[in-house]
Design a protein around this motif. Structure first.
Motif, PDB file in Angstrom:
ATOM      1  N   PRO A 106       0.623  -1.415   0.041  1.00 61.10           N
ATOM      2  CA  PRO A 106      -0.297   0.318  -0.399  1.00 61.10           C
ATOM      3  C   PRO A 106       0.849   1.489   0.034  1.00 61.10           C
ATOM      4  CG  PRO A 106      -0.431  -1.351   1.869  1.00 61.10           C
ATOM      5  CD  PRO A 106       0.673  -1.685   1.044  1.00 61.10           C
ATOM      6  N   CYS A 107       0.592   1.947  -0.988  1.00 62.06           N
ATOM      7  CA  CYS A 107       1.152   3.464  -1.263  1.00 62.06           C
ATOM      8  C   CYS A 107       0.321   4.529  -1.314  1.00 62.06           C
ATOM      9  CB  CYS A 107       2.197   3.748  -2.235  1.00 62.06           C
ATOM     10  SG  CYS A 107       2.904   2.437  -2.660  1.00 62.06           S
ATOM     11  N   ARG A 108       0.695   5.939  -0.306  1.00 59.55           N
ATOM     12  CA  ARG A 108      -0.039   6.950  -0.795  1.00 59.55           C
ATOM     13  C   ARG A 108       0.565   7.819  -1.189  1.00 59.55           C
ATOM     14  NH1 ARG A 108      -3.489   8.461   3.712  1.00 59.55           N
ATOM     15  NH2 ARG A 108      -4.746   7.909   3.303  1.00 59.55           N
ATOM     16  N   GLU A 109       0.137   8.957  -2.296  1.00 57.40           N
ATOM     17  CA  GLU A 109       1.075   9.623  -2.919  1.00 57.40           C
ATOM     18  C   GLU A 109       0.532  11.172  -2.090  1.00 57.40           C
ATOM     19  OE1 GLU A 109       1.303  11.910  -7.219  1.00 57.40           O
ATOM     20  OE2 GLU A 109      -0.453  10.965  -7.007  1.00 57.40           O
ATOM     21  N   PHE A 110       2.484  11.820  -2.542  1.00 57.23           N
ATOM     22  CA  PHE A 110       1.397  13.455  -1.166  1.00 57.23           C
ATOM     23  C   PHE A 110       2.276  14.048  -1.961  1.00 57.23           C
ATOM     24  CE2 PHE A 110       5.448  12.213   0.218  1.00 57.23           C
ATOM     25  CZ  PHE A 110       6.427  12.906   0.411  1.00 57.23           C
ATOM     26  N   HIS A 111       1.776  15.426  -1.210  1.00 62.45           N
ATOM     27  CA  HIS A 111       2.022  16.689  -2.032  1.00 62.45           C
ATOM     28  C   HIS A 111       2.218  17.526  -0.595  1.00 62.45           C
ATOM     29  CE1 HIS A 111       1.087  21.244  -3.154  1.00 62.45           C
ATOM     30  NE2 HIS A 111       2.626  21.272  -3.834  1.00 62.45           N
ATOM     31  N   SER A 112       3.738  18.439  -1.107  1.00 61.04           N
ATOM     32  CA  SER A 112       4.286  18.739   0.235  1.00 61.04           C
ATOM     33  C   SER A 112       4.485  20.826  -0.148  1.00 61.04           C
ATOM     34  CB  SER A 112       5.988  18.564   1.155  1.00 61.04           C
ATOM     35  OG  SER A 112       6.299  19.203   1.607  1.00 61.04           O
ATOM     36  N   VAL A 113       4.628  21.045   0.979  1.00 55.73           N
ATOM     37  CA  VAL A 113       4.503  22.380   0.491  1.00 55.73           C
ATOM     38  C   VAL A 113       5.402  23.226   1.828  1.00 55.73           C
ATOM     39  CG1 VAL A 113       2.345  23.400   1.184  1.00 55.73           C
ATOM     40  CG2 VAL A 113       4.179  25.035  -0.126  1.00 55.73           C
ATOM     41  N   ILE A 114       6.483  24.093   1.853  1.00 55.16           N
ATOM     42  CA  ILE A 114       6.701  24.286   2.660  1.00 55.16           C
ATOM     43  C   ILE A 114       7.044  26.068   2.833  1.00 55.16           C
ATOM     44  CG2 ILE A 114       9.469  24.217   4.164  1.00 55.16           C
ATOM     45  CD1 ILE A 114       9.892  21.491   3.086  1.00 55.16           C
TER      46      ILE A 114
END
Length: 151
Positions: A106-114
């Motif tokens: 199982p995997c999850r795609e993510f978007h990160s903003v700093i």
């Protein structure tokens, strides 16, 4: 000598006196200029430091890790905000979608903003579940730094 004769006599002397008076006036003016000091040049402008990257310190990394750990508890399209109290650096992580990798994990795609001020650092990646039960970042792509408000 009458007053009229005095005025005529003075008028007759004027052509001879005029160059001397003009010279004295000019000498006085020029002497005054010579004693004045020129104004000081303006101070050079203070250079501004332009930040070109956002670098995470250990407290920032810890705050981001806590947010990443929460990604396993939220549904897709949910955002987990974070802030590092020690540095003020902030950001958010969002689950984009669930899926499986080539090993059927199982995997999850993510978007990160700093964010720091008007600087934004975006990343997209995948977290996949390891056989021991933990999650690991298996792929991440970081985009060039974006400076909001510049043309």
């Amino acid at each position: 000598m009458s007053r009229t004769a005095s005025i005529r006599s003075f008028k007759n002397l004027m052509p001879q006196i005029r160059p001397v008076l003009t010279g004295l006036v000019l000498a006085g003016l020029l002497a005054g200029c010579a004693t004045k000091e020129p104004p000081a040049p303006p101070a050079p402008p203070v250079p501004t430091v332009v930040q070109t990257d956002i670098i995470l310190t250990p407290p920032d990394e810890q705050a981001l890790k806590v947010a990443m750990d929460q990604l396993f508890l939220v549904q897709p399209n949910r955002t987990v905000p974070w802030i590092s109290p020690e540095t003020g650096l902030a950001g958010a992580v969002k689950v984009l979608r669930d899926g499986f990798d080539d090993e059927n994990r199982p995997c999850r795609e993510f978007h990160s903003v700093i964010t720091r001020g008007n600087l934004y650092k975006h990343s997209i990646g995948f977290l996949c579940k390891q056989s021991a039960g933990g999650w690991e970042v298996v792929d991440v792509q970081t985009y060039p730094l974006y400076r909001h408000g510049e043309v």
